[in-house]
Design a protein around this motif. Structure first.
Motif, mmCIF file in Angstrom:
data_model
loop_
_atom_site.group_PDB
_atom_site.id
_atom_site.type_symbol
_atom_site.label_atom_id
_atom_site.label_comp_id
_atom_site.label_asym_id
_atom_site.label_seq_id
_atom_site.Cartn_x
_atom_site.Cartn_y
_atom_site.Cartn_z
ATOM 1 N N ASP A 184 0.810 -1.222 0.000
ATOM 2 C CA ASP A 184 0.000 0.000 0.000
ATOM 3 C C ASP A 184 0.846 1.277 0.000
ATOM 4 O O ASP A 184 0.299 2.382 0.002
ATOM 5 C CB ASP A 184 -0.964 0.006 1.185
ATOM 6 N N ALA A 185 2.162 1.147 -0.030
ATOM 7 C CA ALA A 185 3.051 2.315 -0.043
ATOM 8 C C ALA A 185 3.296 2.807 -1.471
ATOM 9 O O ALA A 185 3.161 2.054 -2.434
ATOM 10 C CB ALA A 185 4.386 1.958 0.604
ATOM 11 N N ALA A 186 3.659 4.060 -1.577
ATOM 12 C CA ALA A 186 4.001 4.639 -2.883
ATOM 13 C C ALA A 186 5.337 4.058 -3.338
ATOM 14 O O ALA A 186 6.186 3.709 -2.510
ATOM 15 C CB ALA A 186 4.108 6.151 -2.757
ATOM 16 N N PRO A 187 5.543 3.947 -4.650
ATOM 17 C CA PRO A 187 6.826 3.447 -5.147
ATOM 18 C C PRO A 187 7.975 4.356 -4.702
ATOM 19 O O PRO A 187 7.782 5.561 -4.511
ATOM 20 C CB PRO A 187 6.683 3.480 -6.668
ATOM 21 N N PHE A 188 9.157 3.769 -4.542
ATOM 22 C CA PHE A 188 10.323 4.562 -4.170
ATOM 23 C C PHE A 188 10.613 5.612 -5.233
ATOM 24 O O PHE A 188 10.926 6.758 -4.908
ATOM 25 C CB PHE A 188 11.553 3.672 -3.981
ATOM 26 N N VAL A 189 10.558 5.212 -6.508
ATOM 27 C CA VAL A 189 10.806 6.140 -7.619
ATOM 28 C C VAL A 189 9.888 5.799 -8.786
ATOM 29 O O VAL A 189 9.389 4.682 -8.897
ATOM 30 C CB VAL A 189 12.274 6.096 -8.110
ATOM 31 N N ASN A 190 9.682 6.787 -9.643
ATOM 32 C CA ASN A 190 8.932 6.616 -10.880
ATOM 33 C C ASN A 190 9.799 7.119 -12.021
ATOM 34 O O ASN A 190 10.754 7.884 -11.802
ATOM 35 C CB ASN A 190 7.631 7.417 -10.844
ATOM 36 N N VAL A 191 9.468 6.728 -13.244
ATOM 37 C CA VAL A 191 10.172 7.242 -14.407
ATOM 38 C C VAL A 191 10.023 8.760 -14.425
ATOM 39 O O VAL A 191 8.940 9.284 -14.202
ATOM 40 C CB VAL A 191 9.625 6.613 -15.709
ATOM 41 N N GLY A 192 11.132 9.451 -14.638
ATOM 42 C CA GLY A 192 11.128 10.907 -14.654
ATOM 43 C C GLY A 192 11.569 11.531 -13.346
ATOM 44 O O GLY A 192 11.867 12.724 -13.295
ATOM 45 N N ASP A 193 11.619 10.744 -12.274
ATOM 46 C CA ASP A 193 12.054 11.277 -10.978
ATOM 47 C C ASP A 193 13.551 11.536 -10.980
ATOM 48 O O ASP A 193 14.330 10.759 -11.534
ATOM 49 C CB ASP A 193 11.745 10.292 -9.843
ATOM 50 N N HIS A 194 13.957 12.628 -10.324
ATOM 51 C CA HIS A 194 15.381 12.899 -10.110
ATOM 52 C C HIS A 194 15.768 12.214 -8.806
ATOM 53 O O HIS A 194 15.061 12.337 -7.804
ATOM 54 C CB HIS A 194 15.661 14.397 -10.035
ATOM 55 N N VAL A 195 16.869 11.468 -8.825
ATOM 56 C CA VAL A 195 17.349 10.772 -7.631
ATOM 57 C C VAL A 195 18.753 11.250 -7.298
ATOM 58 O O VAL A 195 19.471 11.752 -8.163
ATOM 59 C CB VAL A 195 17.330 9.235 -7.807
ATOM 60 N N THR A 196 19.126 11.075 -6.037
ATOM 61 C CA THR A 196 20.477 11.422 -5.598
ATOM 62 C C THR A 196 21.216 10.139 -5.244
ATOM 63 O O THR A 196 20.587 9.111 -4.948
ATOM 64 C CB THR A 196 20.435 12.351 -4.369
ATOM 65 N N ALA A 197 22.517 10.209 -5.277
ATOM 66 C CA ALA A 197 23.331 9.044 -4.920
ATOM 67 C C ALA A 197 22.975 8.605 -3.499
ATOM 68 O O ALA A 197 22.872 9.424 -2.593
ATOM 69 C CB ALA A 197 24.806 9.388 -5.020
ATOM 70 N N GLY A 198 22.744 7.320 -3.330
ATOM 71 C CA GLY A 198 22.384 6.775 -2.025
ATOM 72 C C GLY A 198 20.895 6.671 -1.765
ATOM 73 O O GLY A 198 20.469 5.998 -0.825
ATOM 74 N N GLN A 199 20.081 7.304 -2.596
ATOM 75 C CA GLN A 199 18.626 7.242 -2.438
ATOM 76 C C GLN A 199 18.130 5.838 -2.780
ATOM 77 O O GLN A 199 18.578 5.236 -3.752
ATOM 78 C CB GLN A 199 17.963 8.264 -3.347
ATOM 79 N N THR A 200 17.188 5.305 -2.000
ATOM 80 C CA THR A 200 16.635 3.973 -2.258
ATOM 81 C C THR A 200 15.812 3.983 -3.540
ATOM 82 O O THR A 200 14.917 4.809 -3.705
ATOM 83 C CB THR A 200 15.772 3.496 -1.076
ATOM 84 N N LEU A 201 16.122 3.034 -4.434
ATOM 85 C CA LEU A 201 15.403 2.903 -5.702
ATOM 86 C C LEU A 201 14.334 1.819 -5.647
ATOM 87 O O LEU A 201 13.291 1.929 -6.284
ATOM 88 C CB LEU A 201 16.384 2.564 -6.830
ATOM 89 N N LEU A 202 14.615 0.747 -4.907
ATOM 90 C CA LEU A 202 13.737 -0.416 -4.832
ATOM 91 C C LEU A 202 14.200 -1.289 -3.691
ATOM 92 O O LEU A 202 15.232 -1.008 -3.068
ATOM 93 C CB LEU A 202 13.776 -1.212 -6.142
ATOM 94 N N VAL A 203 13.472 -2.345 -3.409
ATOM 95 C CA VAL A 203 13.922 -3.349 -2.449
ATOM 96 C C VAL A 203 13.896 -4.706 -3.131
ATOM 97 O O VAL A 203 13.087 -4.953 -4.026
ATOM 98 C CB VAL A 203 13.068 -3.381 -1.149
ATOM 99 N N ILE A 204 14.823 -5.557 -2.701
ATOM 100 C CA ILE A 204 14.857 -6.943 -3.179
ATOM 101 C C ILE A 204 14.770 -7.842 -1.960
ATOM 102 O O ILE A 204 15.579 -7.728 -1.029
ATOM 103 C CB ILE A 204 16.136 -7.244 -3.988
ATOM 104 N N GLU A 205 13.769 -8.720 -1.982
ATOM 105 C CA GLU A 205 13.611 -9.688 -0.898
ATOM 106 C C GLU A 205 14.431 -10.925 -1.244
ATOM 107 O O GLU A 205 14.276 -11.513 -2.318
ATOM 108 C CB GLU A 205 12.146 -10.079 -0.728
ATOM 109 N N ALA A 206 15.308 -11.294 -0.321
ATOM 110 C CA ALA A 206 16.106 -12.502 -0.483
ATOM 111 C C ALA A 206 16.168 -13.195 0.880
ATOM 112 O O ALA A 206 16.579 -12.581 1.868
ATOM 113 C CB ALA A 206 17.510 -12.158 -0.973
ATOM 114 N N MET A 207 15.724 -14.417 0.925
ATOM 115 C CA MET A 207 15.736 -15.212 2.152
ATOM 116 C C MET A 207 15.033 -14.488 3.308
ATOM 117 O O MET A 207 15.558 -14.366 4.409
ATOM 118 C CB MET A 207 17.175 -15.592 2.520
ATOM 119 N N LYS A 208 13.837 -13.955 3.021
ATOM 120 C CA LYS A 208 12.982 -13.280 4.004
ATOM 121 C C LYS A 208 13.572 -11.973 4.521
ATOM 122 O O LYS A 208 13.111 -11.427 5.515
ATOM 123 C CB LYS A 208 12.668 -14.201 5.192
#
Length: 108
Positions: free
Chosen positions: A50-74
């Protein structure tokens, strides 16, 4: 002269019609703005359904900003942007498996 063979109703392959290969993430692996997956897991656009995406196409991001999450082994691993720039492409669908090295985004 023998009669023609009976029509069996089974279509034959057309040797002229060949499938055109689809563009793959590997086509973008050498792109200077490519963000590859650092691990194998399931990639998500947001921290929760239910949360908003970390980023969308067209968004300006800075180094270190979270882009996405990857679930691995819970465990949910935040994937930061290695550079500042604009998100020009998001190349994965939410909640889909990704492999190590898959290009997930382009940040130019």
């Amino acid at each position: 002269m023998s009669p023609p063979p009976p029509n069996t109703g089974v279509p034959t392959a057309n040797p002229v019609a060949a499938a055109v290969p689809a563009a793959t993430d590997s086509d973008l692996s050498n792109h200077p703005g490519a963000i590859p997956s650092p691990l194998v897991g399931t990639a998500y656009h947001a921290a929760s359904p239910d949360a908003a995406p970390f980023v969308n196409v067209g968004d300006h991001v800075t180094a270190g900003q979270t882009l996405l999450v990857i679930e691995a082994m819970k465990t949910f691993n935040e994937i930061p942007s290695p550079r500042s720039g604009t998100v020009t492409q998001i190349l994965f669908d939410n909640a889909t498996p990704v492999e190590y090295g898959d290009v997930l985004m382009i940040v130019d």
